[in-house]
Design a protein around this motif. Sequence first.
Motif, PDB file in Angstrom:
ATOM      1  N   PHE A 199      -9.780 -48.248  15.968  1.00 24.79           N
ATOM      2  CA  PHE A 199      -9.885 -46.857  16.405  1.00 24.79           C
ATOM      3  C   PHE A 199      -8.532 -46.310  16.845  1.00 24.79           C
ATOM      4  N   ILE A 200      -7.755 -47.139  17.551  1.00 28.01           N
ATOM      5  CA  ILE A 200      -6.427 -46.699  17.980  1.00 28.01           C
ATOM      6  C   ILE A 200      -5.556 -46.400  16.771  1.00 28.01           C
ATOM      7  N   LEU A 201      -5.582 -47.282  15.772  1.00 24.15           N
ATOM      8  CA  LEU A 201      -4.797 -47.055  14.554  1.00 24.15           C
ATOM      9  C   LEU A 201      -5.296 -45.827  13.794  1.00 24.15           C
ATOM     10  N   PHE A 219      -3.254 -38.428  14.152  1.00 21.32           N
ATOM     11  CA  PHE A 219      -2.285 -37.694  14.967  1.00 21.32           C
ATOM     12  C   PHE A 219      -0.997 -37.452  14.186  1.00 21.32           C
ATOM     13  N   VAL A 220      -0.521 -38.457  13.463  1.00 17.91           N
ATOM     14  CA  VAL A 220       0.700 -38.304  12.664  1.00 17.91           C
ATOM     15  C   VAL A 220       0.495 -37.261  11.573  1.00 17.91           C
ATOM     16  N   VAL A 221      -0.647 -37.294  10.906  1.00 14.02           N
ATOM     17  CA  VAL A 221      -0.932 -36.320   9.847  1.00 14.02           C
ATOM     18  C   VAL A 221      -0.985 -34.914  10.423  1.00 14.02           C
ATOM     19  N   VAL A 222      -1.614 -34.750  11.574  1.00 18.16           N
ATOM     20  CA  VAL A 222      -1.696 -33.428  12.205  1.00 18.16           C
ATOM     21  C   VAL A 222      -0.300 -32.925  12.576  1.00 18.16           C
ATOM     22  N   LEU A 223       0.544 -33.798  13.090  1.00 18.19           N
ATOM     23  CA  LEU A 223       1.912 -33.387  13.425  1.00 18.19           C
ATOM     24  C   LEU A 223       2.676 -32.955  12.179  1.00 18.19           C
ATOM     25  N   LEU A 224       2.520 -33.662  11.083  1.00 18.32           N
ATOM     26  CA  LEU A 224       3.186 -33.278   9.836  1.00 18.32           C
ATOM     27  C   LEU A 224       2.698 -31.921   9.338  1.00 18.32           C
ATOM     28  N   VAL A 225       1.405 -31.697   9.406  1.00 14.50           N
ATOM     29  CA  VAL A 225       0.846 -30.411   8.963  1.00 14.50           C
ATOM     30  C   VAL A 225       1.376 -29.276   9.836  1.00 14.50           C
ATOM     31  N   ILE A 226       1.437 -29.487  11.139  1.00 16.88           N
ATOM     32  CA  ILE A 226       1.958 -28.459  12.040  1.00 16.88           C
ATOM     33  C   ILE A 226       3.420 -28.175  11.733  1.00 16.88           C
TER      34      ILE A 226
END
Length: 60
Positions: free
Chosen positions: A11-13, A19-26
């Motif tokens: 779950f952590i991974l 989270f990384v994907v969301v940061l890239l999209v932003i």
Amino acid sequence: MDNSGQTSAEFILLFGGIFVVVLLVIYIYNNYINELGGEIASKEVNEFNNQIKALEMYFK
């Protein structure tokens, strides 16, 4: 007991990956908006210049 630890790690991974994907999209969206803002500002400047030129005939 090991299964719950493995599940927690998965779950952590998973959430870390999301989270990384969301940061890239932003980041990509932010760059897109900034470029679009430049185009809008350029269009507004051109319209303002055209209006000034239209008023020029009244002052000749």
